[in-house]
Design a protein around this motif. Structure first.
Motif, PDB file in Angstrom:
ATOM      1  N   LYS A 105      19.288  -0.734  18.511  1.00 51.69           N
ATOM      2  CA  LYS A 105      20.320  -2.141  18.135  1.00 51.69           C
ATOM      3  C   LYS A 105      20.443  -3.289  18.936  1.00 51.69           C
ATOM      4  O   LYS A 105      19.884  -2.923  19.625  1.00 51.69           O
ATOM      5  CB  LYS A 105      21.408  -0.983  18.509  1.00 51.69           C
ATOM      6  N   GLY A 106      19.409  -3.866  18.313  1.00 51.54           N
ATOM      7  CA  GLY A 106      18.837  -5.177  18.688  1.00 51.54           C
ATOM      8  C   GLY A 106      20.376  -6.179  19.110  1.00 51.54           C
ATOM      9  O   GLY A 106      20.884  -6.843  20.063  1.00 51.54           O
ATOM     10  N   CYS A 107      21.080  -6.355  18.178  1.00 53.86           N
ATOM     11  CA  CYS A 107      21.884  -6.994  18.289  1.00 53.86           C
ATOM     12  C   CYS A 107      23.241  -7.108  17.626  1.00 53.86           C
ATOM     13  O   CYS A 107      24.659  -7.840  18.355  1.00 53.86           O
ATOM     14  CB  CYS A 107      21.727  -9.235  16.950  1.00 53.86           C
ATOM     15  N   ASP A 108      23.375  -6.897  16.788  1.00 52.33           N
ATOM     16  CA  ASP A 108      24.318  -6.143  16.521  1.00 52.33           C
ATOM     17  C   ASP A 108      25.322  -6.988  15.462  1.00 52.33           C
ATOM     18  O   ASP A 108      26.840  -6.566  15.005  1.00 52.33           O
ATOM     19  CB  ASP A 108      25.765  -5.821  17.234  1.00 52.33           C
ATOM     20  N   GLY A 112      23.767  -9.122  13.091  1.00 54.82           N
ATOM     21  CA  GLY A 112      22.860  -9.067  11.224  1.00 54.82           C
ATOM     22  C   GLY A 112      21.436  -9.685  11.363  1.00 54.82           C
ATOM     23  O   GLY A 112      21.078 -10.178  10.440  1.00 54.82           O
ATOM     24  N   ASP A 113      21.330  -9.887  12.424  1.00 55.40           N
ATOM     25  CA  ASP A 113      20.322 -10.931  13.009  1.00 55.40           C
ATOM     26  C   ASP A 113      19.195 -11.095  12.851  1.00 55.40           C
ATOM     27  O   ASP A 113      17.804 -11.583  12.583  1.00 55.40           O
ATOM     28  CB  ASP A 113      21.211 -12.529  14.387  1.00 55.40           C
ATOM     29  N   CYS A 114      18.505  -9.743  13.571  1.00 51.57           N
ATOM     30  CA  CYS A 114      17.618  -9.478  14.100  1.00 51.57           C
ATOM     31  C   CYS A 114      16.175  -8.268  13.758  1.00 51.57           C
ATOM     32  O   CYS A 114      15.244  -8.609  13.628  1.00 51.57           O
ATOM     33  CB  CYS A 114      17.609  -8.794  16.274  1.00 51.57           C
ATOM     34  N   GLY A 115      17.753  -7.495  12.900  1.00 43.43           N
ATOM     35  CA  GLY A 115      16.593  -6.679  11.212  1.00 43.43           C
ATOM     36  C   GLY A 115      16.104  -5.268  12.882  1.00 43.43           C
ATOM     37  O   GLY A 115      15.635  -4.627  11.488  1.00 43.43           O
ATOM     38  N   SER A 116      16.282  -5.477  13.378  1.00 46.87           N
ATOM     39  CA  SER A 116      15.588  -3.761  14.568  1.00 46.87           C
ATOM     40  C   SER A 116      16.063  -2.312  13.881  1.00 46.87           C
ATOM     41  O   SER A 116      15.792  -1.835  14.116  1.00 46.87           O
ATOM     42  CB  SER A 116      16.359  -3.864  15.802  1.00 46.87           C
ATOM     43  N   CYS A 117      17.694  -2.673  13.141  1.00 43.88           N
ATOM     44  CA  CYS A 117      18.319  -1.649  12.886  1.00 43.88           C
ATOM     45  C   CYS A 117      17.969  -1.129  11.279  1.00 43.88           C
ATOM     46  O   CYS A 117      18.598  -0.452  10.482  1.00 43.88           O
ATOM     47  CB  CYS A 117      19.811  -1.757  12.938  1.00 43.88           C
ATOM     48  N   CYS A 169      23.480  -2.172  10.824  1.00 44.56           N
ATOM     49  CA  CYS A 169      24.998  -2.720  12.211  1.00 44.56           C
ATOM     50  C   CYS A 169      25.492  -3.771  10.957  1.00 44.56           C
ATOM     51  O   CYS A 169      26.410  -3.685  11.639  1.00 44.56           O
ATOM     52  CB  CYS A 169      24.414  -3.607  12.704  1.00 44.56           C
TER      53      CYS A 169
HETATM   54  S1  FES Z   1      21.171  -4.567  15.500  1.00 47.87           S
HETATM   55 FE1  FES Z   1      19.868  -6.732  14.474  1.00 47.87          FE
HETATM   56  S2  FES Z   1      19.943  -7.191  12.256  1.00 47.87           S
HETATM   57 FE2  FES Z   1      21.307  -4.467  13.425  1.00 47.87          FE
END
Ligand code: FES
Ligand code: FAD
Ligand code: FES
Lengths: 173, 281
Positions: A51-54, A56-61, A73
């Motif tokens: 979970k990077g941002c929660d 939809g912005d970072c793609g880590s999920c 997320c």
């Molecule tokens: S946690 Fe960053 S896009 Fe889902």
């Protein structure tokens, strides 16, 4: 959970039971009505997805959701009932890494590592559809995976190495 | 705040049957990419009605004179369709500028419109391709020109429980250009977008439609600029005059993404770039 024509998922004692296929195996999660797939995965021990941002912005999920990379997320956990989900744990393990994971290590594309599960999911989907991608295609595929450490150069290099590795693997089969 | 109840009708018929029994403050859930953000910033309804499984919303039909795009089609699904590449070049050109690949796998074209945001890229492209929007409430269908669907920021013509069924777009021989200015070259909501679709015949403009995103309370149709170009050749002079007219039609605001003055000036720059691309096509 009751299943009729209009599937009305109502919580029992505040929790829904959802059934899904996770990394090729059937799984059942008890989830809160307002829980997201990302949180549900992590709460059930699947912590490879980050979970990077929660928002939809970072793609880590990123996970494979019914055959395509989607953002865990932003997926309400209840809507994952009946779905087919693939996470980084299904790609490779420390003992048996996937060639894409090996390539990320070899290229030096991993620093803190937080963005890598999402990157690998995106890269894998790309290489399955475009086995020999151009640099522009790689950049486009990794467009939604933000990394705050590396500057991306080595990760793009990693996907090129992975493409070669997979080609060799296919040829030797 | 996310709601405690989620309903997932299996068909439109079941949807209409189920609605009366649901909490009054209910929202449709398609790809969820706008709704989730709304939910994390405040209240987003007591009940979500998941329409992502409805086949009726994912249809795609081609007739000799038009295309029909179901509201539930995702941006990535649309971008891959040969008929979209052929007949809807503006939409095909806008797609890579739209969020990220994984988001495009989730985001629907219907949600892009229903959200009512003036910065929506899919809407901006479809406006320039002369799309109409088809709405459905129980058995009753109605059709509006797409620009008329938007009433103000986050305000649309949708009535309570009304669904966007899809978009009807006429087939016309046009070329398009999509110019988006965002925080980086790809991935990010626009500061300004300008989309031009034009039919050029014998070197002169037979028809052109210019739409702009993020520079007015609703998706903006630069009608004066388009009218000015009618019957003219696209040369440096006419391009710069049309671009100046487009700028005069914009009424942007300053917000977290950009400043009003900059946005207005950029309408001229992007419109000129788009028209130059069309002239060269
Ligand atoms: S946690 Fe960053 S896009 Fe889902
Ligand atoms: C990180 C990020 C980046 C983004 N980048 C872009 C971008 O570059 N360009 C852009 O244009 N947008 C962007 N968006 C916004 C969003 O992805 C789009 O607007 C998307 O098309 C919304 O569709 P959805 O299916 O996810 O809608 P949802 O979130 O499911 O729904 C949005 C709204 O529309 C209603 N609704 C949905 N479908 C219907 C229907 N058929 N009938 C009636 N009402 C309906 C819902 O009730 C809700 O109010 C971005 C969002 C995020 C999170
Ligand atoms: S390696 Fe640290 S965020 Fe990418």
């Amino acid at each position: 959970m009751k299943k009729n024509k209009t599937e009305s998922l109502t919580a029992e004692k505040g929790l829904f039971t959802i059934a899904l296929t996770l990394n090729g195996r059937p799984a059942e999660f008890r989830v809160k009505p307002n829980e997201f797939l990302l949180d549900a995965l992590r709460a059930h021990g699947w912590k490879g997805t980050k979970k990077g941002c929660d928002t939809g912005d970072c793609g880590s999920c990123a996970v494979m959701f019914n055959g395509k990379p989607e953002l865990a997320c932003m997926i309400p956990a209840v809507t994952a009932h009946g779905s087919v989900v693939g996470t980084i744990e299904g790609v490779g393990t420390v003992d048996r890494p996937h060639p894409i994971q090996e390539a990320f290590v070899e290229a030096g594309g991993v620093q803190c590592g937080f963005c890598i599960p999402g990157m690998v999911i995106s890269a894998k989907h790309l290489l399955e559809n475009v086995p020999d991608p151009s640099e522009a295609e790689i950049k486009k595929a990794l467009d939604g995976n933000l990394c705050r450490c590396t500057g991306y150069v080595k990760q793009i290099e990693a996907v090129k190495i992975a493409s070669k590795k997979l080609r060799t693997r296919r040829a030797s089969k | 705040m996310r709601p405690e109840l989620l309903v997932r009708p299996s068909s439109l018929a079941h949807l209409w049957k189920t609605l009366p029994s649901l909490p009054r403050d209910r929202r449709y859930l398609a790809g969820g990419t706008d709704l989730m953000i709304a939910a994390s910033h405040g209240h987003a309804g007591d009940c979500w009605v998941d329409i992502s499984g409805l086949k009726e919303l994912r249809s795609f039909r081609e007739t000799p004179s038009s295309l029909f795009i179901g509201s539930g089609l995702t941006i990535s699904a649309l971008a891959e369709m040969p008929a979209v590449k052929k007949w809807l070049p503006a939409l095909a050109l806008a797609a890579p500028h739209y969020a990220s690949p994984s988001l495009r796998n989730m985001a629907t074209i219907g949600g892009n419109a229903a959200n009512g945001s003036p910065c929506a890229d899919g809407v901006c492209a479809l406006c320039s391709e002369k799309a109409s929007i088809v709405l459905l409430l129980k058995g009753v269908k109605r059709k509006l020109p797409l620009p008329a669907f938007f009433l103000g920021p986050k305000r649309t013509a949708l009535r309570k429980d009304e669904l966007i069924l899809g978009f009807e777009v006429p087939k016309w021989r046009h070329v398009s250009a999509y110019e988006k200015l965002g925080p980086r070259s790809y991935f990010g909501i626009s500061k300004v977008s300008v989309c031009v679709s034009a039919e050029i015949s014998g070197g002169v403009v037979k028809e052109t439609v210019i739409s702009c995103a993020s520079v007015a309370p609703v998706p903006l149709m630069a009608r004066k600029a388009a009218e000015f170009l009618y019957g003219r050749r696209l040369d440096e002079g006419t391009i710069s005059e049309a671009a100046a007219l487009a700028e005069s039609e914009a009424s942007p605001i300053t917000d977290t993404r950009s400043e009003a003055g900059y946005r207005k000036a950029m309408v001229r720059v992007l419109a000129a770039r788009a028209l130059a691309k069309i002239a060269a096509a």
